[in-house]
Scaffold this motif. Structure first.
Motif, PDB file in Angstrom:
ATOM      1  N   PHE A  62     -10.054   5.115  16.751  1.00 12.94           N
ATOM      2  CA  PHE A  62      -8.785   5.032  16.019  1.00 12.94           C
ATOM      3  C   PHE A  62      -9.030   4.768  14.537  1.00 12.94           C
ATOM      4  CE2 PHE A  62      -5.861   2.017  14.034  1.00 12.94           C
ATOM      5  CZ  PHE A  62      -4.764   2.844  13.872  1.00 12.94           C
TER       6      PHE A  62
ATOM      7  N   ASN B 267     -10.630   7.859  12.840  1.00 13.64           N
ATOM      8  CA  ASN B 267      -9.731   9.002  12.675  1.00 13.64           C
ATOM      9  C   ASN B 267      -8.528   8.682  11.796  1.00 13.64           C
ATOM     10  OD1 ASN B 267     -11.453  10.539  14.248  1.00 13.64           O
ATOM     11  ND2 ASN B 267     -10.390  10.042  16.146  1.00 13.64           N
ATOM     12  N   THR B 268      -8.166   7.411  11.723  1.00 17.62           N
ATOM     13  CA  THR B 268      -7.105   7.006  10.802  1.00 17.62           C
ATOM     14  C   THR B 268      -7.551   7.190   9.355  1.00 17.62           C
ATOM     15  OG1 THR B 268      -6.028   5.464  12.311  1.00 17.62           O
ATOM     16  CG2 THR B 268      -5.777   5.025   9.956  1.00 17.62           C
ATOM     17  N   TYR B 269      -8.796   6.825   9.062  1.00 18.77           N
ATOM     18  CA  TYR B 269      -9.291   7.017   7.701  1.00 18.77           C
ATOM     19  C   TYR B 269      -9.409   8.502   7.359  1.00 18.77           C
ATOM     20  CZ  TYR B 269     -10.258   2.056   6.949  1.00 18.77           C
ATOM     21  OH  TYR B 269     -10.136   0.696   6.753  1.00 18.77           O
TER      22      TYR B 269
ATOM     23  N   SER C  39      -5.949   9.374   6.408  1.00 17.96           N
ATOM     24  CA  SER C  39      -5.648   8.806   5.089  1.00 17.96           C
ATOM     25  C   SER C  39      -6.303   9.598   3.964  1.00 17.96           C
ATOM     26  CB  SER C  39      -6.108   7.345   5.030  1.00 17.96           C
ATOM     27  OG  SER C  39      -5.314   6.526   5.854  1.00 17.96           O
TER      28      SER C  39
ATOM     29  N   VAL D  99      -0.408   7.671   9.970  1.00 17.15           N
ATOM     30  CA  VAL D  99      -0.557   7.630  11.421  1.00 17.15           C
ATOM     31  C   VAL D  99       0.696   6.980  11.999  1.00 17.15           C
ATOM     32  CG1 VAL D  99      -3.054   7.678  11.355  1.00 17.15           C
ATOM     33  CG2 VAL D  99      -1.901   5.471  11.291  1.00 17.15           C
TER      34      VAL D  99
ATOM     35  N   ALA E  44      -4.760  -1.270  16.355  1.00 18.56           N
ATOM     36  CA  ALA E  44      -3.994  -0.264  15.604  1.00 18.56           C
ATOM     37  C   ALA E  44      -2.892  -0.920  14.788  1.00 18.56           C
ATOM     38  CB  ALA E  44      -3.414   0.776  16.563  1.00 18.56           C
TER      39      ALA E  44
ATOM     40  N   ALA F  22      -2.588  -0.563  10.892  1.00 19.68           N
ATOM     41  CA  ALA F  22      -1.414   0.224  10.493  1.00 19.68           C
ATOM     42  C   ALA F  22      -0.166  -0.441  11.073  1.00 19.68           C
ATOM     43  CB  ALA F  22      -1.547   1.658  10.997  1.00 19.68           C
TER      44      ALA F  22
ATOM     45  N   ILE G 273       2.798   1.454  12.868  1.00 18.67           N
ATOM     46  CA  ILE G 273       2.546   2.398  13.952  1.00 18.67           C
ATOM     47  C   ILE G 273       3.321   2.012  15.211  1.00 18.67           C
ATOM     48  CG2 ILE G 273       0.527   1.263  14.998  1.00 18.67           C
ATOM     49  CD1 ILE G 273      -0.804   4.090  15.039  1.00 18.67           C
TER      50      ILE G 273
ATOM     51  N   VAL H  53      -2.627   4.425   5.569  1.00 27.08           N
ATOM     52  CA  VAL H  53      -3.547   3.295   5.561  1.00 27.08           C
ATOM     53  C   VAL H  53      -4.484   3.441   4.367  1.00 27.08           C
ATOM     54  CG1 VAL H  53      -5.444   2.181   6.808  1.00 27.08           C
ATOM     55  CG2 VAL H  53      -3.426   2.991   8.060  1.00 27.08           C
TER      56      VAL H  53
END
Length: 268
Positions: free
Chosen positions: A136, A139-141, A144, A150, A163, A167, A170, A214
């Motif tokens: 997570f 893949n969030t970065y 971003s 996200v 998470a 974030a 979310i 994020v």
């Protein structure tokens, strides 16, 4: 509204053991079907809430787990591995309005889910700027770096908590929780209800207001602690990687693409 869904299998309802994630095992098929059912349910809920186009990336293993013949007409499914460092996020670009993570799980080294890992089983844990890195976070970065927020995550209790810390905006759907080698599983019907409600909320929130992305750190310190010292030694020769101790390698970078490119090599 255009939504990108990155889907994994370990965080789907009922799944508790490594064998259930492997295609050559007799128990695998029922969980591939559950992964497909959860993807379809989330797509339908997001579409009903206002998502007009949805792209789903099959993100588990060889990326051929989700049944492509079950997808609604407004969904594009990406199957297979391109070889691009984005991996589970391959297909994402700046045209998307938000990202969903479905079936995600706790990071390598987290004792709150029996089969916690990050990308592969080669690492004891991975740290990014001192924090344990989950798929997570990884893949969030990536999202971003493209300026995309996200919006949704489903999976085990631990990854949902992580998470919300990274974030806070979310929408999450907790499907299971782990204690040692045991997993407390939410019934399938209730799991689907939670998924649909969180997906609906995520799209509605995105329609009502601008969701912040994020923040990306100014510098990245990426550290992999391997289970096998021989793997650590081999991967210490990746350009820019330095050996910290017998089991740990470190990479320092300013650019996120450098980190995910390194990750796509050194943990596989």
């Amino acid at each position: 509204m255009k939504i990108f869904i990155s889907a994994d299998i370990e965080g789907c309802a009922g799944l508790s053991f490594t064998d259930e994630t492997h295609k050559n095992e007799s128990v695998y098929q029922r969980y591939a079907e559950e992964m497909t059912n959860e993807v379809v349910a989330v797509c339908e809920a997001a579409h009903a809430a206002g998502a007009t186009a949805i792209v789903v990336k099959d993100g588990h293993g060889d990326a051929s787990n989700i049944n492509p013949l079950a997808m609604p007409e407004y969904v594009t499914l990406i199957r297979g591995k391109s070889g691009h460092p984005y991996n589970m996020m391959f297909g994402l670009d700046e045209t998307f309005d938000g990202v969903f993570f479905l079936g995600y799980h706790a990071a390598a080294g987290n004792p709150e889910f029996a089969i916690s890992h990050t990308s592969t089983g080669n690492s004891q844990y991975i740290r990014l700027n001192g924090r344990y890195m989950s798929e997570f976070m990884l893949n969030t970065y990536t999202a971003s770096s493209l300026g995309i927020p996200v919006l949704f995550l489903s999976g085990d209790e631990a990854v949902c908590r992580d998470a919300r810390e990274l974030a806070p905006h979310i929408s999450t759907a907790e499907i299971k929780r782990g204690v040692g080698g045991a997993t407390f599983c939410t019934p399938q019907k209730l799991a689907i209800e939670r998924l649909c409600e969180a997906a609906k909320t995520a799209v509605e929130n995105r329609r009502k207001s601008s969701i912040p992305i994020v923040d990306l750190p100014e510098e990245f310190i990426y550290e992999v602690t391997y289970k096998d010292w021989k793997k650590a030694y081999q991967m210490s020769f990746y350009p820019g990687m330095e050996q910290v101790d017998r089991f740990t390698n470190r990479l320092k970078a300013k650019c996120w693409m450098e980190v995910i490119t390194a990750h796509s090599f050194v943990v596989y």
